[in-house]
Design a protein around this motif. Sequence first.
Motif, PDB file in Angstrom:
ATOM      1  N   THR A   4       0.831  -1.208   0.000  1.00 47.29           N
ATOM      2  CA  THR A   4       0.000   0.000   0.000  1.00 47.29           C
ATOM      3  C   THR A   4       0.862   1.253   0.000  1.00 47.29           C
ATOM      4  O   THR A   4       0.598   2.210  -0.733  1.00 47.29           O
ATOM      5  N   LYS A   7       2.503   1.810  -3.361  1.00 44.79           N
ATOM      6  CA  LYS A   7       1.539   2.253  -4.367  1.00 44.79           C
ATOM      7  C   LYS A   7       1.256   3.740  -4.285  1.00 44.79           C
ATOM      8  O   LYS A   7       1.086   4.415  -5.301  1.00 44.79           O
ATOM      9  N   HIS A   8       1.221   4.290  -3.042  1.00 48.26           N
ATOM     10  CA  HIS A   8       0.745   5.661  -2.858  1.00 48.26           C
ATOM     11  C   HIS A   8       1.812   6.681  -2.458  1.00 48.26           C
ATOM     12  O   HIS A   8       1.509   7.878  -2.437  1.00 48.26           O
ATOM     13  N   GLN A  69       0.731  14.543  -7.952  1.00 52.84           N
ATOM     14  CA  GLN A  69       0.152  13.247  -7.627  1.00 52.84           C
ATOM     15  C   GLN A  69      -1.061  13.428  -6.717  1.00 52.84           C
ATOM     16  O   GLN A  69      -1.180  14.448  -6.032  1.00 52.84           O
ATOM     17  N   VAL A  72      -2.981  11.843  -0.839  1.00 52.31           N
ATOM     18  CA  VAL A  72      -3.324  10.585  -0.177  1.00 52.31           C
ATOM     19  C   VAL A  72      -3.670  10.882   1.278  1.00 52.31           C
ATOM     20  O   VAL A  72      -2.869  11.462   2.015  1.00 52.31           O
ATOM     21  N   LYS A 120      -7.165  10.552  -2.888  1.00 48.32           N
ATOM     22  CA  LYS A 120      -7.580   9.179  -2.571  1.00 48.32           C
ATOM     23  C   LYS A 120      -7.571   9.011  -1.061  1.00 48.32           C
ATOM     24  O   LYS A 120      -6.835   9.705  -0.351  1.00 48.32           O
ATOM     25  N   ASP A 161      -8.452   2.802  -1.152  1.00 53.20           N
ATOM     26  CA  ASP A 161      -7.637   1.617  -0.949  1.00 53.20           C
ATOM     27  C   ASP A 161      -7.850   1.208   0.502  1.00 53.20           C
ATOM     28  O   ASP A 161      -8.338   2.011   1.317  1.00 53.20           O
TER      29      ASP A 161
END
Length: 353
Positions: A4, A7-8, A69, A72, A120, A161
């Motif tokens: 995880t 990925k972020h 990006q 998060v 996200k 996620d």
Amino acid sequence: MNKTAMKHAPKSDSASKETVNESTAHIAHRILRLILEQRRLLPNQEPVKFEAQIAPHLEKVQTFVDNQQPIVMVLPAFPAKSPNRNKTMSHLPDKGEFLALENLVGLCQEIENIYAPGAKVIICSDGRVFADIIHVKDEHVSDYVHELRRYAMHHYPDYFDFFNLEDVFTKIGAYDSLREEMMIEFGETLQSLRKHIKEERQASTMYLGITRFMLEDFSGIDKLSHLSRTALHKMARLTAYRVIQRSNAWSRLLQKHLPFALRLSIHPQELVSEKIGIYLISKDDQWTTPWHAVLVKEKGQFRLMPKAEAVKRSFILVYDNGHPSHFETPPSSVTDPQTPYSRSQSTTGSVVR
């Protein structure tokens, strides 16, 4: 680094930086202002300048913006349904959780409107962390998270996620051993925790709130029904300490594994805090969560309340694909509040009577 995090985590991209026209600092300020508009705050605080309020979060947001990006955000939440069936309908998520997910998506889309890469949310489902001390079966935690994940991935695949204890200790199968490993590495003593709660207002407020929740939960669990109110209160106070002890350990674990993410919380926070408290349903629900209540639609507005109160007030139970979903104001055709009544809706939203 776990999957995880890989990925972020922000990735430097000098090429993308050259395409940024607006000051990244200004964009980061706008994003944080938007998020803070939806936060839960502790009451009775002295005014604090906006710059001081965003200071704990600005560097993280600006790093994402610098690299173009998605922002998060980490949210420890959605643990499992309360086992008190006077408060909840079953051990599975219902429209309360689904509306909370929809509102989180709404926040991400608002960010997307002012910052193209958007945002996200990593939901750090913490039911496994607490299950044994709050009288929730580990199988019910698994069922709850599986259904929540299925719903989120089906309806909002680009915004969520999930991360839980099993993602950290991947070689340990026994749930009690997972919890033990977490506490060995990230836990604190009860003595230290008690001192912290005694000396800090925010910690004390959280302790009182969780004690109240635990007392409410325990009062409606069949296997505890033989205990007196005094005994339940004593159990609730001790459990509240244990819940906070584990919550703090879970927070330290998340900080280690997801240090780059903006930290959200379901609990009210100070104006200046490492965490941003956030509303999931209504600003009238300062402490209530979908997993401690049912969702009620009254006069076009959604709110949370214990199931027993919804039944007492003669709201009707709505089913979705055969599963209890939420409560609504009864139609005018139902004149006798004592007459049992429910309605179902199909996947297309049509009413089936």
